[in-house]
Design an enzyme around this catalytic site. Structure first.
Site, PDB file in Angstrom:
ATOM      1  CB  ILE A  85      -0.974  -0.016   1.198  1.00 13.61           C
ATOM      2  CG1 ILE A  85      -1.793  -1.324   1.184  1.00 13.61           C
ATOM      3  CG2 ILE A  85      -1.907   1.193   1.155  1.00 13.61           C
ATOM      4  CD1 ILE A  85      -2.649  -1.549   2.403  1.00 13.61           C
ATOM      5  CG  ASN A 137       6.463  -8.154   4.102  1.00 15.89           C
ATOM      6  OD1 ASN A 137       6.832  -9.041   3.332  1.00 15.89           O
ATOM      7  ND2 ASN A 137       5.219  -8.049   4.510  1.00 15.89           N
ATOM      8  CG  PHE A 190       1.674   2.822   4.699  1.00 12.69           C
ATOM      9  CD1 PHE A 190       0.366   2.457   4.431  1.00 12.69           C
ATOM     10  CD2 PHE A 190       2.165   3.990   4.120  1.00 12.69           C
ATOM     11  CE1 PHE A 190      -0.432   3.220   3.601  1.00 12.69           C
ATOM     12  CE2 PHE A 190       1.370   4.761   3.290  1.00 12.69           C
ATOM     13  CZ  PHE A 190       0.074   4.379   3.036  1.00 12.69           C
ATOM     14  CB  SER A 222      -7.065  -3.214   9.616  1.00 16.53           C
ATOM     15  OG  SER A 222      -7.801  -4.346   9.215  1.00 16.53           O
ATOM     16  CE1 TYR A 260      -2.212  -5.993  10.480  1.00 17.51           C
ATOM     17  CE2 TYR A 260      -4.340  -7.102  10.492  1.00 17.51           C
ATOM     18  CZ  TYR A 260      -3.513  -6.110  10.008  1.00 17.51           C
ATOM     19  OH  TYR A 260      -3.990  -5.244   9.069  1.00 17.51           O
ATOM     20  CE  LYS A 264      -2.399  -2.310  10.967  1.00 18.73           C
ATOM     21  NZ  LYS A 264      -1.377  -1.366  10.513  1.00 18.73           N
ATOM     22  CG  PHE A 267     -13.427  -2.379   4.459  1.00 13.71           C
ATOM     23  CD1 PHE A 267     -13.242  -1.084   4.964  1.00 13.71           C
ATOM     24  CD2 PHE A 267     -14.367  -3.183   5.067  1.00 13.71           C
ATOM     25  CE1 PHE A 267     -13.998  -0.620   6.047  1.00 13.71           C
ATOM     26  CE2 PHE A 267     -15.137  -2.725   6.143  1.00 13.71           C
ATOM     27  CZ  PHE A 267     -14.946  -1.440   6.623  1.00 13.71           C
ATOM     28  CG  LEU A 309      -9.765 -14.715  -2.283  1.00 18.32           C
ATOM     29  CD1 LEU A 309      -9.806 -16.243  -2.339  1.00 18.32           C
ATOM     30  CD2 LEU A 309     -11.179 -14.157  -2.158  1.00 18.32           C
ATOM     31  NE  ARG A 319      -8.937 -17.652   6.667  1.00 20.88           N
ATOM     32  CZ  ARG A 319      -8.386 -16.731   5.894  1.00 20.88           C
ATOM     33  NH1 ARG A 319      -7.235 -16.983   5.256  1.00 20.88           N
ATOM     34  NH2 ARG A 319      -8.962 -15.558   5.714  1.00 20.88           N
ATOM     35  N   GLY A 350     -11.915 -18.306  12.667  1.00 18.14           N
ATOM     36  CA  GLY A 350     -11.758 -16.854  12.832  1.00 18.14           C
ATOM     37  C   GLY A 350     -12.375 -16.023  11.724  1.00 18.14           C
TER      38      GLY A 350
HETATM   39  C1  UD1 Z   1      -7.529 -10.519   6.578  1.00 14.98           C
HETATM   40  C2  UD1 Z   1      -7.422  -9.871   7.932  1.00 14.98           C
HETATM   41  C3  UD1 Z   1      -7.443  -8.379   7.758  1.00 14.98           C
HETATM   42  C4  UD1 Z   1      -6.381  -7.945   6.788  1.00 14.98           C
HETATM   43  C5  UD1 Z   1      -6.623  -8.639   5.468  1.00 14.98           C
HETATM   44  C6  UD1 Z   1      -5.554  -8.284   4.454  1.00 14.98           C
HETATM   45  C7  UD1 Z   1      -8.523 -10.456  10.067  1.00 14.98           C
HETATM   46  C8  UD1 Z   1      -9.715 -11.055  10.711  1.00 14.98           C
HETATM   47  N1  UD1 Z   1      -8.520 -10.365   8.756  1.00 14.98           N
HETATM   48  O1  UD1 Z   1      -8.847 -10.285   6.086  1.00 14.98           O
HETATM   49  O2  UD1 Z   1      -7.244  -7.757   8.977  1.00 14.98           O
HETATM   50  O3  UD1 Z   1      -6.415  -6.549   6.617  1.00 14.98           O
HETATM   51  O4  UD1 Z   1      -6.581 -10.043   5.677  1.00 14.98           O
HETATM   52  O5  UD1 Z   1      -6.141  -8.207   3.183  1.00 14.98           O
HETATM   53  O6  UD1 Z   1      -7.619 -10.068  10.746  1.00 14.98           O
HETATM   54  N2  UD1 Z   1     -10.357 -17.213   1.443  1.00 14.98           N
HETATM   55  C9  UD1 Z   1     -10.505 -18.448   0.814  1.00 14.98           C
HETATM   56  N3  UD1 Z   1      -9.374 -19.114   0.431  1.00 14.98           N
HETATM   57  C10 UD1 Z   1      -8.114 -18.625   0.641  1.00 14.98           C
HETATM   58  C11 UD1 Z   1      -7.971 -17.370   1.294  1.00 14.98           C
HETATM   59  C12 UD1 Z   1      -9.125 -16.700   1.687  1.00 14.98           C
HETATM   60  O7  UD1 Z   1     -11.608 -18.932   0.594  1.00 14.98           O
HETATM   61  O8  UD1 Z   1      -7.133 -19.282   0.287  1.00 14.98           O
HETATM   62  C13 UD1 Z   1     -11.573 -16.467   1.840  1.00 14.98           C
HETATM   63  C14 UD1 Z   1     -11.683 -16.218   3.333  1.00 14.98           C
HETATM   64  O9  UD1 Z   1     -12.329 -17.284   3.954  1.00 14.98           O
HETATM   65  C15 UD1 Z   1     -12.475 -14.903   3.344  1.00 14.98           C
HETATM   66  C16 UD1 Z   1     -12.041 -14.175   2.064  1.00 14.98           C
HETATM   67  O10 UD1 Z   1     -11.493 -15.187   1.223  1.00 14.98           O
HETATM   68  O11 UD1 Z   1     -13.850 -15.166   3.251  1.00 14.98           O
HETATM   69  C17 UD1 Z   1     -10.988 -13.110   2.284  1.00 14.98           C
HETATM   70  O12 UD1 Z   1      -9.903 -13.669   3.034  1.00 14.98           O
HETATM   71  P1  UD1 Z   1      -8.497 -12.917   3.176  1.00 14.98           P
HETATM   72  O13 UD1 Z   1      -8.028 -12.445   1.845  1.00 14.98           O
HETATM   73  O14 UD1 Z   1      -7.579 -13.805   3.958  1.00 14.98           O
HETATM   74  O15 UD1 Z   1      -8.837 -11.595   4.005  1.00 14.98           O
HETATM   75  P2  UD1 Z   1      -9.657 -11.433   5.393  1.00 14.98           P
HETATM   76  O16 UD1 Z   1      -9.595 -12.668   6.206  1.00 14.98           O
HETATM   77  O17 UD1 Z   1     -10.986 -10.853   5.056  1.00 14.98           O
END
Ligand code: UD1
Length: 332
Positions: A12, A35, A80, A124, A149, A153, A178, A200, A290, A292
């Site tokens: 970012i 990083n 950041f 965040s 983490y 914040k 977000f 993701l 997953r 949490g």
């Molecule tokens: C997490 C952190 C957030 C951080 C963000 C960075 C928490 C609770 N969440 O958000 O603080 O700012 O990452 O972008 O601290 N998913 C899959 N398969 C995967 C990976 C993810 O299905 O391999 C799904 C997850 O279940 C979720 C969505 O994709 O529904 C987004 O996940 P992810 O990208 O890890 O972000 P968050 O968990 O929302």
């Protein structure tokens, strides 16, 4: 205006440096390369046609922070720098608390000493915690965070509130992001996670490029549009522009803004859009939820629009196209 950007070579941070330079802010970068890669500096310079001073300093060392302020007439700080891996923070909480908190406190103390009172903090949506809502509004306040983490914040937000209460001459903007995704349209800068990604979009990228076999979708039995998790994905360039607006337009005092698109998009919708826009098949399987994870949340982004004149401009299609463009250009 001269702005110190800590973590300015990160995902970012680097995009924000580009947008600041485009708006003619003078930028000083501090990044210890924990990083981030030094080559990002050249890429930022290529995109902007400008040169930047880089301090490869660990900001846990207060002497080093002081040196940066002694050398430069800094007017504002965008902070950041920090550790950000959720899973790692659960395993190494002390590392997260010490690095993220000490760095922030050092910078604020040095700012006080040098009489610099404009601070923008990279927070965040995770600070809302599991509060029973899907649409997060700034007025809800903080909930219970689910990992160290996220707790760093929330703690830094609290430190900033206490600091402001003690001295109203501070101008503090807390930006709650977000889910930042996407990459610069030049394909020069983007997200570079270490090892196997947890988030993701970086994971989709590894599957698309054939480095990982298939995406695991964590649950399809949530009470959402298609059963998969719903998030508010925000293009990193839109996010970067939000920082410029915050510097230019935030009213005096302590202000908190959500930076999001205001729309929820499901995991499957993101995968489908990625496939359609880039004409690539993403192998996936549905697996257990997953631990949490929340079912669904997204921003109410009205406040940033009303007070800063900021809203997202890029679409989910732009996000998918730019992410893949970066990945293709940077195949190793
Ligand atoms: C997490 C952190 C957030 C951080 C963000 C960075 C928490 C609770 N969440 O958000 O603080 O700012 O990452 O972008 O601290 N998913 C899959 N398969 C995967 C990976 C993810 O299905 O391999 C799904 C997850 O279940 C979720 C969505 O994709 O529904 C987004 O996940 P992810 O990208 O890890 O972000 P968050 O968990 O929302």
């Amino acid at each position: 205006m001269k702005v110190l950007v800590t973590g300015g070579l990160g995902f970012i941070g680097s995009h924000t440096v580009v947008e600041l330079a485009k708006s003619n802010f003078e930028v000083i970068i501090a990044d210890n390369l924990y990083n981030a890669k030094e080559e990002v500096l050249e890429k930022i310079e290529k995109i902007t046609g400008k040169k930047f001073k880089l301090y490869k300093y660990d900001l846990c060392d207060k002497e080093k922070v002081e040196e940066i302020f002694r050398d430069n007439n800094i007017d504002a700080v965008i902070h950041f720098a920090g550790y950000k891996a959720v899973g790692e923070s659960v395993k190494k909480p002390l590392m997260y608390y010490s690095n993220n908190l000490i760095t922030a406190i050092n910078i604020l103390e040095v700012m006080e000493k040098f009489n610099v009172r404009k601070f923008i903090f990279s927070s965040s949506a995770t600070v809302y915690g599991d509060n029973g809502h899907t649409k997060y509004v700034e007025s809800m306040g903080r909930g219970k965070t689910t990992n160290p983490y996220g707790t760093t914040k929330a703690m830094i937000e609290k430190i900033l509130e206490d600091l402001y209460a003690s001295d109203n001459s501070w101008n503090i903007t807390i930006l709650r992001y977000f889910n930042p995704v996407g990459a610069h349209e030049s394909g020069l800068i983007g997200e570079e996670p270490n090892g196997i990604p947890n988030n993701l979009m970086p994971y989709i990228m590894k599957v698309a490029s054939g480095k990982l076999e298939k995406l695991n979708i964590f649950g399809n039995d949530y009470p959402t549009v298609d059963g998969t998790g719903v998030r508010d994905f925000i293009h990193v360039v839109d996010l970067a522009k939000g920082h410029v607006k915050a510097l230019e337009k935030a009213p005096n005092g302590l202000n908190i803004y959500n930076l999001g698109s205001g729309k929820g998009v499901s995991v499957l919708e993101l995968v489908n859009t990625f496939e359609k826009v880039n004409n690539i098949k993403i192998n996936y399987q549905i697996v257990e939820r997953r631990a949490g994870d929340l079912a669904e949340y997204y921003s109410d982004a009205t406040k940033a629009y009303v007070e800063l004149g900021w809203k997202t401009e890029k679409t989910v299609e732009d996000i998918c196209r730019d992410s893949w463009n970066y990945e293709k250009n940077n195949k190793k």
